[in-house]
Structures are given as C-alpha cells and as structure tokens.
Enzyme design. Structure first.
Site, short mmCIF file in Angstrom:
data_model
loop_
_atom_site.label_atom_id
_atom_site.label_comp_id
_atom_site.label_asym_id
_atom_site.label_seq_id
_atom_site.Cartn_x
_atom_site.Cartn_y
_atom_site.Cartn_z
N CYS A 168 -10.87 23.14 20.93
CA CYS A 168 -11.62 23.46 21.54
C CYS A 168 -13.05 22.63 20.61
CB CYS A 168 -11.96 24.97 21.36
SG CYS A 168 -10.34 26.02 22.65
N HIS A 308 -18.69 30.44 19.18
CA HIS A 308 -17.97 30.48 20.25
C HIS A 308 -17.28 31.23 21.42
CE1 HIS A 308 -14.68 27.37 21.04
NE2 HIS A 308 -13.66 29.39 20.72
N GLU A 319 -15.52 36.37 15.07
CA GLU A 319 -16.44 35.93 15.01
C GLU A 319 -17.31 36.26 14.86
OE1 GLU A 319 -18.74 32.08 16.86
OE2 GLU A 319 -17.04 33.10 18.65
N LYS A 340 -21.24 29.86 27.22
CA LYS A 340 -19.90 30.22 27.49
C LYS A 340 -19.57 31.09 28.82
CE LYS A 340 -15.97 28.26 24.66
NZ LYS A 340 -17.51 28.22 23.27
N HIS A 345 -15.29 28.27 29.65
CA HIS A 345 -15.11 27.40 28.19
C HIS A 345 -14.74 25.67 28.38
CE1 HIS A 345 -13.19 26.55 24.53
NE2 HIS A 345 -12.52 27.10 24.54
N PHE A 404 -7.68 25.88 18.91
CA PHE A 404 -6.50 25.75 18.56
C PHE A 404 -5.57 25.03 18.27
CE2 PHE A 404 -5.20 27.97 23.37
CZ PHE A 404 -6.30 29.08 23.19
#
Length: 418
Positions: A168, A308, A319, A340, A345, A404
């Site tokens: 990502c 994010h 976060e 998002k 996403h 990831f």
C-alpha cells in the site's frame, strides 16, 4: 535522507482516475462533497463471497482513451496508469518535443499488477486442461513494472524508468524516489504514481480470507469508516494517479503553473509483522519525523495530515497514536482526514491518489471530510474532519501510506514560495 543540494522539486501536473471521478476536478469536487464510491460489485457474481461490494471506477471506457490494440494488450491497471499519465502531462503544459527526453523519466508502481489478467489466464488453463490457449501477451500484461514501461514508451521518455512495489506504500515510494532522482540531478522531469485493478474474484477472495475487508454488505456506502469505533475492515478500491514532478528551475523557465513543492520524504520499515503495524505506530512515527526533518521544519508547522486511515481496527488506532507522539499538543490542532473513507483502499495506487488530495488541500486551503464517522473511539480522539469539508490555511501537509510488510512512506508538501 535530507536532500543534498539546492535542486528543489515541484508538482506541475496531476491526473487521476478514481471511484468518485475520472479527472482531478471531478475527484476533488466529490471529495469535498463527501461522496462515497462504494457500491455492490458489478464485475463478477459475489454470491459466494463474504464481501459483495467495493469502490469500482465508474463510467470509464478505455476505448475513449486508448486504441483497441493497446487496450487489448494491457491489463486494466495499465489502462488506469496510461490514462492518468496522459492527463497529468496535458495538465502540466509540458511540450515533450521541447525538452531533453533523456532527462525525463517514469517511476510508476502497482502493489499487485495485473491480477485480473492473471486470474483470466489461470482460468484458461483449468478450462482447457493445459496451457494451449494462454495469451502470448499474458506475462507483459501481468507484471507490475509494465505500466511504467508503457508510459515511457507512449511518451518517449528515456530517463530513469522502473516500478516500485511496497504494497500500500507503493506509489508514495514512486513519488518519493522520483523526487530524489530529480534532486540528485538524474532527471529534470519525472512522471510518478501508481495504479491498481484488483476488484476480481481472486482479489476479493484473498483479502476476505485474511479477514481484512469490511463485510457491511447491507450499507456499502457506510462501510469505510476510518477512526470510527464500528470499523470492521477496509473497502477495496481501484484506479490510479500520476504527478508530474519537475526541478524548480526547469518549471520556472517554461512558465509552468506550480501546484506545490515536495519538500520532505520519510521512508521507514516496521520490521515487525507482515500485516499489522508496529505498536504505537513506531515506524509511522519515524517516517513522519523524517519527512518533517527533511523539509527543515518543526512538527508545529504542519497544518494537515492525509492519513493512511484504512478503516481497520488496528491500523487506525496505531496511526492515531503515532500522530499524537510525533506532534504532541499540536496533534489536536491538525486537520486530519482519510480519503479512503470515500474511495476505499486503492492498494498500490493509494499513495498517489491521496497525494493528489493532499496537494489540492494545500492549493485550495480546504480539507475534505472523513465520512461515516459516527461512534467515537477513545483510541482515536483527534480532529478527523468529520463534520464536512473545512476551509483553513494549509501551508504544510503530510500524506501517509503504510503497506503490508511494514513499509512506511510519508510525503510532505508545502505551498510553493519562490
């Protein structure tokens, strides 16, 4: 990672294909309006799947942009990349015939690449009990670097050319790498971004198997709810975005319109877990700190963070913790949001698509909302811009993307001042 000389890097063009708009202008208007792009999946029968919705790109007809032969020989992720690049170059006003094309390059990434093509070709093997009908274009359609190659060929750009892949964080790494190459003198112009097209049976099925996706099938438009206590996973999105980056002198000499300056870059690793962030967002803390230090700023000078913000229980919590640790008391003064919440996403494309939103916040002095925030979470207690778009001065903004594998990227954009 501080830049080593005085070559400044500015953004002079942008292009985007998103679930809520097939141009930068449409995208921004929908973001400000708080429009959700989530809806039932139309690409395949979802009756056997736990998640039956996603944020698909709508009204995109590839033959309106690409000739039939090129369209047939490229995966949808490359379609999005090629079209977004065309838009960005046109938006920049660059006359490619008047520049040194050996000093103009492309860094363009995808987290997964041609998953739709891969799945279709695999199905042919099963159907025909062997590889006889596999397309000779299968491999070059599928591989994650081919969009970068196609964009360079489409425009004759002969400078640095490669793909980034960091889940990502992919396209934030692409933009950051492109800026660094300009800064060190390897290029004057770079086309940078990313795209993704993974709303297919294997994509949805795979993320369902990980328990990563929301299963709020009764209300798809409310499923992506970053920082809300009821969040239950992310919503898959697709699309792509491209930034045209230029060395400042190159842009000024040709009279370019400058959107913003990319002034700071922070890349770090969690070295912790394949999917979960490090506790308290330790890697995210360092990526934001590095971006701020790289720009020669203090944390108190940052106005806005495009997070994010995936709508996952662990990710949003960590976060938020990272922001509070990095910014201290100033954290409560930040205008924070999650793109998002509206577009889902976009995996490897997320960084570039969200960088466009972050830059437009700087340009327009406006922060788009985070939608679907209904129930407060005591672990997520910052100003997530939940009551609609707000007008406020945005001189310095950070865009966060985390992938990831523990990949973290923070890009810092600032209002351009000569």
């Amino acid at each position: 990672m501080a830049f080593g000389n005085n070559r400044r890097v500015v953004v002079t063009g942008m292009g985007a294909i998103t679930p809520i708009g097939n141009s930068v202008q449409e995208y921004w208007q929908a973001l400000v309006a708080g429009k959700s792009g989530a809806a039932p999946i139309t690409y395949f029968d979802t009756s056997a799947y736990e998640t039956k919705f996603a944020c698909e790109v709508k009204g995109f007809k590839v033959l309106d942009y690409l000739d039939r032969k090129l369209a047939q020989r490229t995966d949808p992720y490359t379609h999005f990349g090629l079209v977004a690049a065309d838009m960005a170059i046109k938006d920049s006003g660059l006359n490619l015939d008047s520049i040194d094309r050996t000093m103009a390059g492309v860094i363009f990434g995808s987290g997964i690449g041609g998953m739709t093509t891969f799945a279709a070709q695999q199905e042919l093997i099963f159907k025909h009990n062997g590889p006889r009908f596999i397309s000779p274009f299968f491999i070059p359609m599928m591989i994650a670097d081919i969009a970068a190659g196609r964009i360079s060929m489409q425009h004759g750009l002969k400078g640095p050319n490669y793909a980034t892949t960091s889940a990502c964080a992919t396209s934030s790494h692409a933009v950051g790498d492109a800026a660094i190459l300009i800064q060190r003198g390897d290029a004057d112009v770079m086309i940078a971004g990313g795209s993704e097209a993974s709303i297919c049976p294997t994509g949805i099925g795979g993320f369902n198997a990980m328990k990563a996706l929301s299963t709020r099938n009764d209300a798809p438009e409310k499923a992506s709810r970053p920082f809300d206590a009821g969040r239950d996973g992310f919503v898959m999105g697709e699309g792509g975005a491209v930034l045209v980056l230029e060395e400042l002198g190159h842009a000024v000499r040709r009279g370019a319109r400058i959107y913003a300056e990319i002034a700071g870059i922070g890349f770090t690793a969690d070295a912790h877990h394949i999917t979960e962030p490090a506790p308290m967002g330790e890697g995210a803390q360092r990526s934001m700190k590095r971006a701020i230090q790289d720009a020669g700023l203090s944390s108190s000078e940052v106005d806005h963070i495009n997070t994010h913000g995936t709508s996952t229980p662990v990710g949003d919590k960590n976060e938020s913790a990272a922001i509070k640790i990095v910014f201290g008391e100033h954290a409560k003064k930040l205008a924070i949001n999650s793109t998002k919440s509206m577009i889902g996403h976009l995996l490897g494309a997320a960084g570039a698509v969200e960088a466009v939103a972050t830059i437009l916040a700087v340009v327009n002095n406006k922060v788009h909302p985070t939608i679907n925030y209904e129930t407060p979470d005591p672990d997520c207690d910052l100003n997530y811009t939940t009551a609609g778009a707000i007008d406020r001065r945005v001189d310095i903004a950070i865009s966060n993307t985390f992938g990831f594998g523990g990949h973290n990227a923070s890009l810092l954009f600032k209002k351009f001042q000569n």
